[in-house]
Design a protein around this motif. Structure first.
Motif, short mmCIF file in Angstrom:
data_model
loop_
_atom_site.label_atom_id
_atom_site.label_comp_id
_atom_site.label_asym_id
_atom_site.label_seq_id
_atom_site.Cartn_x
_atom_site.Cartn_y
_atom_site.Cartn_z
N THR B 50 0.83 -1.20 0.00
CA THR B 50 0.00 0.00 0.00
C THR B 50 0.87 1.25 0.00
OG1 THR B 50 -1.76 -1.15 1.15
CG2 THR B 50 -1.78 1.24 1.28
N ASP B 165 -6.00 -0.87 -4.74
CA ASP B 165 -5.46 -1.40 -3.49
C ASP B 165 -6.41 -2.43 -2.91
OD1 ASP B 165 -4.06 -1.91 -1.25
OD2 ASP B 165 -4.33 0.06 -0.32
N GLU B 166 -6.06 -3.69 -3.08
CA GLU B 166 -6.91 -4.80 -2.62
C GLU B 166 -8.38 -4.50 -2.85
OE1 GLU B 166 -5.83 -6.92 0.70
OE2 GLU B 166 -3.80 -6.12 0.83
MG LIG Z 1 -2.38 -2.50 2.23
#
Ligand SMILES: [Mg+2]
Ligand SMILES: Nc1ncnc2c1ncn2[C@@H]1O[C@H](COP(=O)(O)OP(=O)(O)OP(=O)(O)O)[C@@H](O)[C@H]1O
Lengths: 398, 375
Positions: B50, B165-166
């Motif tokens: 991240t 992000d995910e």
């Molecule tokens: Mg993350």
């Protein structure tokens, strides 16, 4: 199955009884008594029943009959002997200036007298009795149920024929005061919002350690006596106070041009803003803490400047906090008493100070009660408006 | 991949990041992402994925090193001027706005004329298959629909670089698989470059054109998914991607494409990766499905071991052996005639080819998340 459940429920409900009793004794009962006092005034009616009965038949266009004079004189006598006349005289005096001394003097002059013409004797005791106005005042003071406190509180009056008319301009004080109170409360609310919003934003978005410290600083005033805080403003703001000294030392103003910062509206505004600021910051903070910083990041990644992101993304989400904080500060300041009493001087007084005056000094509780009821109605209607607005806001959010 | 050019789109050069001035969250990162590529950052939790994405988007500044987009350093460019679409893990849809207003937001702040706005919103809603939901608020949508809106919002201003992000972390398994397919389709249709973050290796393997495996703030290996699986270059990659039997030994000799490694059960012939010198310790990795029950003369590595346990899976059996110092050595054998008769406690002979067993250099201090530089 239903039985144990309902008895358990009953027991749970019974646990709230002490609280209900407490609220009943300390809140509902005084409120009710205030309501009653604002329109029920039996004092004069109980003291002069026969005079009032005679006056009810009177047409009000000329001086009443000999009989009425006699009844009045005979009813005044025992009141005078029992020293109960003062209360009656004061109440009549509120409707017609000078009636207190008129009544007291008349009773004194008639002590022991048995004249042939009561009419002449009474008018001789005080010529005011020769005018209809004195009798109209007695008759109106004798109304057991009356809206005159409300009329009074709204700067209205009755003309001799009983129509509701506006007070003469120089006697209008309560409506301007109420409007001033609303205006000052609004100003304090706006100032608190402008000062408090950035602080709440800072606290909500700082690292945990920093935000705890800031929150502590916001809360410290809560642990300091209100009196101490308010009087320290006097130290700061008075003519020879810190602020003026600094300004003079800095050459901003001359020694003869010291600013009047306290014992006027400025003092009331400054001190009340400081006192009420935490009530704005805390609800704002509570709402802002639940707004993820991701939204502002998202806005900037989508091409928005900080200002655009703030105005279109953050501000709308913080509105419930703005509404809650503003309502709290506004309602608190509308009824605020102690701070304006200490630093408001003559021009910085608010409606609560007037209510206190009528409770403690003029002892016109009926008028104080009517002012209180009007204040209560103003606050309640504001709450309804708020509920409406925030209700709509919630519906949009959910 | 056919749609992947060779031109560099995004480049990290020597990027380091620390939040508190002590712990390096990202160390010496060199990466280059090609235009039109589906590039995934894969790694366990806390490995700095991240953080890399935040630095690329401009929300965090690198402590050292440089990031460039289209060959231009973005050091001084604020997020809004980078023209990057960002899909956040929790979507970050604006809760007080309808789907349409959410999608219009990036267009409005960019001053796109109203008639073009409507057209672009319509197009992007078609792409994510969400026509008819314009008037709803995010809270009136299912998780998958919200995800689609978030993707639509990141695409509507037509960026050529999209970061995710995910994005599927909050969805259930079935929906996740469906959305994996959708995201891949959208990326290929539009030809945008996607940098994608996940800690799910299956997701990374099935979607990406290339994957960078992160561990402890370092990139362990960057390669196509098949290459990562077949030719891991580091111990962490070998252990993280798919099942692998990992054990250690000491290299005794190195030849061409083969080396001898001394293990408790004897010498293993393995394929040397990277710098392997005699006398060095090495990590050996062999996939369970590449180990077979030995017929004499077939494998260059043959060992005898006792079967400690058998797991019946259906189409195959998993044998657990204690072999070469690894008490959990797994062998996957097809469920065919003869194999069903195996019992725990039997002694079996297993073997594998040299090329299937990789001898990897030990992970040194570098790449180990606990170890500080110089420690
Ligand atoms: Mg993350
Ligand atoms: N804002 C921050 N301040 C301080 N430390 C941070 C911050 N953000 C992340 N970290 C730390 O940096 C390290 C890497 O975090 P990062 O979020 O990049 O990991 P990740 O690979 O995305 O993990 P995950 O898969 O759990 O999301 C973690 O140890 C984390 O605690």
């Amino acid at each position: 199955m239903a039985r144990p459940l309902s008895s358990a429920r009953f027991r749970a409900a019974a646990l709230t009884l002490p609280l209900l009793a407490f609220v009943g004794v300390t809140f509902i009962a005084p409120l009710g008594s205030m309501l009653v006092r604002s329109f029920y005034e039996p004092h004069v009616a109980d003291a002069l029943p026969r005079t009032l009965a005679a006056l009810r038949a009177w047409d009000g266009s000329s001086v009443p009959s000999e009989d009425t004079f006699r009844i009045l004189a005979t009813e005044l006598r025992p009141l005078d002997q029992q020293r109960k006349l003062g209360g009656v005289a004061t109440r009549v005096n509120r409707l017609e200036g000078g009636m207190r001394s008129t009544i007291m003097d008349t009773a004194r002059a008639l002590r022991g007298a048995e004249p042939d013409s009561w009419r002449e004797a009474v008018i001789a005791a005080d010529p005011a009795w020769g005018e209809e106005a004195a009798w109209l005042a007695v008759r109106r003071a004798g109304e057991r149920y009356t809206i005159r406190h409300y009329l009074n509180a709204l700067d209205l009056d009755r003309d001799p024929s009983g129509n509701i008319v506006a007070q003469s301009p120089e006697r209008r004080i309560y409506v301007p005061l109420l409007l001033r109170t609303l205006g000052v409360s609004l100003a304090i609310t706006v100032i608190c919002l402008i000062l408090g919003y950035p602080v709440a934003y800072l606290i909500a978005n700082a690292s945990p350690a920093k935000s705890n410290l800031l929150l502590l600083l916001v809360l410290v005033p809560f642990w300091t006596s209100l009196l101490v805080r308010t009087t320290s403003w006097i130290v700061l703001l008075q003519n020879q106070g810190v602020v003026n000294d600094l300004l003079v030392a800095a050459g901003v103003i001359g020694d003869d041009g010291r600013l009047a910062l306290v014992y006027n509206m400025v003092g009331t505004l400054v001190a009340m803003t400081q006192v009420l600021l935490p009530f704005m910051i805390l609800p704002l903070y509570a709402v802002m803490r639940s707004i993820s910083p991701m939204y502002l990041r998202a806005a900037s990644s989508l091409g928005a400047t900080f200002l655009q992101g703030f105005v279109r993304v953050y501000w709308p989400q913080s509105l419930p906090g703005v509404a809650a904080g503003s309502l709290l500060v506004f309602i608190l300041s509308i009824g605020y008493y102690i701070t304006p009493a200490l630093v408001g001087g003559r021009t910085g007084q608010l409606i609560s100070n007037m209510i206190a005056y009528h409770m403690q000094e003029s002892l016109n509780w009926g008028l104080a009660a009517a002012l209180g009821v009007i204040l209560l109605l103003a606050v309640m209607s504001l709450y309804l408006v708020y509920n409406r607005l925030v209700g709509i806001e919630r519906m949009r959010l959910s | 991949m056919a749609d992947t050019g060779t031109e560099t789109h995004v480049e990290f050069r020597g990027v380091c990041k620390t939040y508190d001035g002590r712990t390096m969250v990202v160390r010496d990162l060199d990466l280059s992402v090609r235009r039109g590529e589906f590039f995934t950052l894969l790694g366990p939790s806390g490995s700095g994925k991240t953080t890399c994405l935040m630095m690329l988007a401009g929300f965090e500044a690198p402590t050292a090193g440089e990031i460039s987009i289209d060959g231009r350093s973005v050091q001084d460019l604020p997020p809004r001027e980078r023209g990057i679409g960002f899909v956040f893990q929790n979507y970050a849809l604006f809760p007080h706005m309808s789907v349409r207003r959410n999608l219009a937001f990036p267009l409005e702040v960019r001053g796109v004329p109203a008639d073009q706005q409507a057209e672009r919103i319509q197009r992007v809603l078609e792409i994510v298959r969400l026509e008819g939901f314009e008037a709803r608020r995010p809270s009136e949508l299912s998780g998958g629909q919200q995800q689609r809106v978030a993707i639509a919002r990141a695409l509507v201003f037509e960026p050529n670089l999209v970061l995710m992000d995910e994005p599927l972390g909050a969805l259930d398994r079935r929906l996740r698989e469906e959305m994996q397919f959708e995201i891949r389709r959208i990326q290929q249709d539009l030809g945008v470059t996607v940098v994608y973050v996940t800690h799910d290796q299956q997701e990374a393997m099935s979607m990406s054109s290339r994957v960078a495996v992160f561990h402890g703030g370092r990139v362990q290996q960057v390669a196509e998914p098949e290459v990562l699986y077949e030719e891991p270059e580091r111990e962490f990659v070998a252990g993280f991607i798919g099942d692998n039997n990992i054990f250690r030994g000491r290299i005794t000799s190195v030849g061409r494409g083969v080396c001898d490694v001394e293990t408790p059960d004897g010498v293993v012939k393995a394929f040397p990766v990277g710098e392997c010198r005699p006398g060095q310790d090495a990590v050996l990795a062999i996939r369970p499905e590449r180990v077979g029950l030995a017929k004499p003369g077939v494998f260059s590595n043959e060992f005898e071991a006792r079967v400690d346990g058998i797991l019946f899976i259906g189409d195959h059996l998993r044998l657990r052996l204690n072999l070469c110092g690894n008490a959990d050595f797994i062998v996957k054998i097809p469920n065919i005639v003869g194999h069903g008769a195996l019992l725990a406690g039997d002694r079996v002979s297993v073997g594998w080819a040299v090329t299937d067993c990789r001898a990897l250099p030990l992970d040194g201090l570098e790449g180990n998340p606990e170890a500080e530089p110089g420690a």
